[in-house]
Design a protein around this motif. Structure first.
Motif, PDB file in Angstrom:
ATOM      1  N   SER A   1      -0.634  13.917  -0.548  1.00 45.72           N
ATOM      2  CA  SER A   1      -1.741  13.660  -0.880  1.00 45.72           C
ATOM      3  C   SER A   1      -1.800  13.031  -2.280  1.00 45.72           C
ATOM      4  O   SER A   1      -0.779  13.224  -2.987  1.00 45.72           O
ATOM      5  N   PRO A   2      -2.908  12.320  -2.664  1.00 39.85           N
ATOM      6  CA  PRO A   2      -2.822  11.903  -3.839  1.00 39.85           C
ATOM      7  C   PRO A   2      -2.657  12.693  -5.293  1.00 39.85           C
ATOM      8  O   PRO A   2      -2.130  12.292  -6.099  1.00 39.85           O
TER       9      PRO A   2
ATOM     10  N   LYS B   1      -7.633   7.362  -8.263  1.00 39.12           N
ATOM     11  CA  LYS B   1      -8.535   6.487  -7.508  1.00 39.12           C
ATOM     12  C   LYS B   1      -8.448   6.690  -6.178  1.00 39.12           C
ATOM     13  O   LYS B   1      -9.598   6.707  -5.436  1.00 39.12           O
ATOM     14  N   LYS B   2      -7.335   6.928  -5.668  1.00 41.16           N
ATOM     15  CA  LYS B   2      -7.276   7.461  -4.329  1.00 41.16           C
ATOM     16  C   LYS B   2      -7.988   8.569  -3.952  1.00 41.16           C
ATOM     17  O   LYS B   2      -8.667   8.698  -2.606  1.00 41.16           O
ATOM     18  N   GLU B   3      -8.000   9.447  -4.976  1.00 40.91           N
ATOM     19  CA  GLU B   3      -8.499  10.757  -4.511  1.00 40.91           C
ATOM     20  C   GLU B   3      -9.768  10.560  -4.644  1.00 40.91           C
ATOM     21  O   GLU B   3     -10.650  11.381  -4.057  1.00 40.91           O
TER      22      GLU B   3
ATOM     23  N   TYR C   1      -3.820   5.171 -10.439  1.00 44.93           N
ATOM     24  CA  TYR C   1      -3.758   4.926  -9.068  1.00 44.93           C
ATOM     25  C   TYR C   1      -4.029   6.050  -8.215  1.00 44.93           C
ATOM     26  O   TYR C   1      -5.142   5.799  -7.116  1.00 44.93           O
ATOM     27  N   PHE C   2      -3.462   7.364  -8.369  1.00 45.94           N
ATOM     28  CA  PHE C   2      -3.571   8.334  -7.505  1.00 45.94           C
ATOM     29  C   PHE C   2      -4.934   8.959  -7.832  1.00 45.94           C
ATOM     30  O   PHE C   2      -5.587   9.383  -6.726  1.00 45.94           O
TER      31      PHE C   2
ATOM     32  N   ASP D   1       3.623   8.236   0.855  1.00 44.58           N
ATOM     33  CA  ASP D   1       2.793   8.106   2.046  1.00 44.58           C
ATOM     34  C   ASP D   1       2.751   9.151   2.653  1.00 44.58           C
ATOM     35  O   ASP D   1       1.425   9.506   3.233  1.00 44.58           O
TER      36      ASP D   1
ATOM     37  N   GLU E   1     -11.411   8.551  -3.388  1.00 44.59           N
ATOM     38  CA  GLU E   1     -12.071   7.623  -2.180  1.00 44.59           C
ATOM     39  C   GLU E   1     -11.987   8.708  -1.239  1.00 44.59           C
ATOM     40  O   GLU E   1     -12.920   8.717  -0.232  1.00 44.59           O
TER      41      GLU E   1
END
Length: 681
Positions: free
Chosen positions: A535-536, A581-583, A578-579, A532, A585
């Motif tokens: 960063s991704p 995909k977050k990056e 997963y990360f 949390d 965004e």
């Protein structure tokens, strides 16, 4: 010049193989016998299949071993032993005896009977020492002739004529009674026993010397075959005297002293055959075992084993040819099967046996027995790390040797009376020597850096220091590794891959997570997620780094390269989706390469199995309410995605085998989640 050096550097593996090939060929040719090779097989008890054979030169007919042994025994039985006769002792004994007469007898008796007593003593001693007095008794038969050595003269006498010390008392008593000296018996016996001493001794040195001289003069031949004489006609049965003549011709042919020109041609011929055999082995590896062919250490290991077996057999043949079957040749296919596979082990064994055919006598019989034993070794030995399996297989190998040898003797002799028990003993000794394969495999592992199933069994122990450390630092990862190991082992068994290797690789594939255990969900025991605060991109780097850290930890703990391969390849070149995909965004221009594992992709069936099992087991934890249909679709989706990404292109695994792995994973996951059939309400 620089181009030549670059070319040399690029092809150094090939140049090394050429050097190894040449060196091995030279060593083997050096160990082979350098005489001529008789070009005919001599099939005892069978018809002569070749054209009429005529003597190419004059040669003597050799006596058989049985004939020579019988002749030697006859010489030993008829040999006359030699005894030394000491001529000084009788004179000294007579002198001492006459002095004893004056000591033992009273003066009153001597004044009347002195001359009579002296004459009796002198006469009796003369009779005793005529052929001498021997200390020992009943060494030979009474009628046995012996040579009595008096100085430089040897007299032939019967053994019974020599007095034995044990029979002296009865002889003296009889002589005293015959002479009418019963009243002086005690005194006379005292005189004799105080004076008499043996003067005949067995001359063992001279006897043995004469015996050896006779044995050395034995002729080992009987008769001669002149050049041009017909030895045997086509279709004539090879037996009896014909067989002995053919064996004599073979021995004479192979013992001839060759000229330098002939010798060079023989070496040239051997070189061609040895090079041809080794070339076939290299071509086999290049076509069917290319991964082994590319690895110079493995090629060196295989060639070393061939040289070792040829050298060991040569030493035994030079020491005593009857012990040739004591050499545990089946260790060769056993060892190669333990490190590589059965097919390569059998092919190498056959090549080695063909080379040994130049060294051993009765080469066809030897090669037949050894090839059959090698096949039995390959077919029977499985899971060598289990001690019982090795003992059972060695018993079967020994039994095959004995049965095959028995069959050959029956064919050659047409009877079983000629069977020699000591030959069967050599087979038993060879079987016992085969048990040495386990410590030999351990030595090879240390020298060549190879890994066998026995080492894998040791590494699979969850009480090992490294796995216990993993269990303490990252218990969730340890539990995940155990589950993956069970899945990988079951899948490997299903497609006939190395299940032990797959299990060990699965146990160690995630040891890199010990570095930052709380950054991996299976080790998080609270609701706080360490990612949390990152960063991704940073999170992805920590996740990807567990592969690099795992390799470092594995090398630090001396894990074999075959196990480290599982750590390197279990994520292949996939992305931390997963990360990523977050990056995306946050930054639409984010590159997938920054979130990709370094690889390489799996390059064996076992590493491919691990990739599938690892992904499925890890992702299965996200299933909320799993059902049979959901699990089937889930497994299909994950593995199909890996196939679409080309993760299995180098792993030599077929579509059929992948489908079989999917089937196993589906069944195992259903068992884990205890799914049952949904009954209608």
């Amino acid at each position: 010049m620089s181009d030549f050096i670059n070319k040399l550097y690029k092809n150094q593996a090939l140049f090394y193989k050429i050097f190894l090939f040449v060196l091995t060929s030279i060593l083997i040719v050096y160990l082979l016998p350098k005489g001529g090779k008789f070009k005919y097989d001599i099939p005892k008890g069978k018809p002569w299949q070749y054209e009429n054979l005529y003597a190419p030169f004059d040669f003597a007919i050799l006596k058989t071993d049985e004939e020579v042994a019988a002749e030697k025994q006859a010489i030993r039985d008829s040999h006359i032993p030699y005894y030394d006769y000491d001529q000084k002792i009788p004179d000294r004994v007579k002198e001492e005896a006459l002095q004893e007469v004056h000591t033992v007898f009273p003066d009153s008796t001597l004044s009347i009977y002195e001359n009579i007593i002296d004459n009796f003593v002198n006469k009796t001693l003369t009779e005793i020492y005529q052929f001498g007095l021997l200390k020992e008794s009943d060494r030979l038969d009474p009628d046995q002739l012996i040579y009595l050595l008096k100085g430089n003269e040897a007299t032939e006498v019967a053994y019974r004529k020599i007095f034995k010390q044990g029979a002296i008392r009865s002889f003296l008593s009889d002589e005293i009674e015959k002479a009418g000296f019963q009243s002086f018996k005690t005194e006379l016996l005292e005189v004799f026993f105080n004076s008499i001493e043996p003067n005949v001794t067995f001359n063992n040195e001279f006897t043995q010397k004469e015996l050896e001289s006779k044995l050395n003069n034995i002729s080992y031949t009987r008769g001669i075959i002149e050049q041009g004489s017909r030895i045997i006609a086509k279709g004539e049965v090879v037996e009896g005297n014909k067989y002995n003549i053919l064996q004599s011709l073979k021995a004479e042919y192979e013992s001839q002293v060759w000229s330098q020109s002939n010798y060079n041609w023989i070496i040239f011929g051997y070189s061609i055959l040895v090079c041809l055999a080794l070339l076939m082995l290299l071509l086999f590896m290049k076509k069917y075992r290319f991964s082994i062919f590319e690895n110079n250490v493995k090629v060196t290991f295989i060639f070393f084993n061939i040289i070792f077996m040829v050298m060991l057999t040569k030493l035994v043949v030079n020491f005593k040819i009857d012990y040739v079957y004591v050499v545990p040749l089946c260790i060769l296919p056993l060892t190669l099967k333990a490190f590589f596979d059965a097919r390569l082990g059998l092919f190498t064994h056959v090549i080695t046996v063909l080379l040994l055919g130049f060294i051993v006598p009765n080469s066809y019989e030897y090669m037949f027995l050894q090839i059959i034993a090698g096949i039995v070794t390959i077919l029977t030995v499985s899971e060598l790390y289990k001690r019982a399996n090795l003992f059972i297989s060695v018993g079967q190998i020994t039994l095959v040797y004995i049965i095959s040898y028995f069959a050959f003797i029956v064919i050659q002799e047409g009877e079983i009376e000629t069977l020699k028990a000591e030959v069967f003993l050599t087979f038993l000794l060879g079987g016992l020597a085969t048990l040495f394969v386990q410590p030999l495999i351990y030595v090879y592992e240390k020298i060549f850096g190879l890994v066998s199933d026995m080492s894998l069994l040791e590494l699979s122990d969850t009480n090992s220091r490294l796995l216990k450390e993993l269990a303490e630092k990252a218990p969730g990862t340890f539990h995940h590794s155990l589950n993956v190991a069970n899945l990988a082992e079951a899948a490997a068994n299903e497609i006939h891959a190395n299940s032990m290797l797959a299990r060990v690789g699965a146990l160690y594939h995630d040891i890199g997570k010990m570095h930052n255990p709380t950054y991996f969900t299976e080790n998080q025991t609270t609701s706080v997620n360490s990612h949390d605060e990152l960063s991704p991109r940073e999170s992805a780097q920590i996740i990807i780094e567990h592969v690099i850290k795992g390799i470092e930890i594995a090398k630090r703990n001396n894990l074999p390269d075959r196990v480290i391969d599982f750590i390197r390849t279990h994520h292949g070149t996939s992305t931390v989706y997963y990360f990523y995909k977050k990056e995306k965004e946050i930054n639409e221009n984010a590159s997938a390469e920054d979130f990709r594992y370094p690889g390489p992709i799996p390059f064996s069936k076992e590493t491919a199995i691990l990739m599938m099992c690892d992904s499925v087991e890890a992702a299965s934890k996200s299933l909320k309410e799993p059902t049979s249909v959901l699990i089937d679709n889930f497994v299909e989706k994950i593995i199909d995605k890996q196939m679409d990404e080309g993760q299995f292109l180098n792993s030599n695994i077929t579509f059929k085998e992948i489908q079989m792995v999917k089937k196993i994973l589906k069944r195992k996951l259903k068992n884990i989640y205890h799914l049952r059939i949904e009954y209608p309400e």
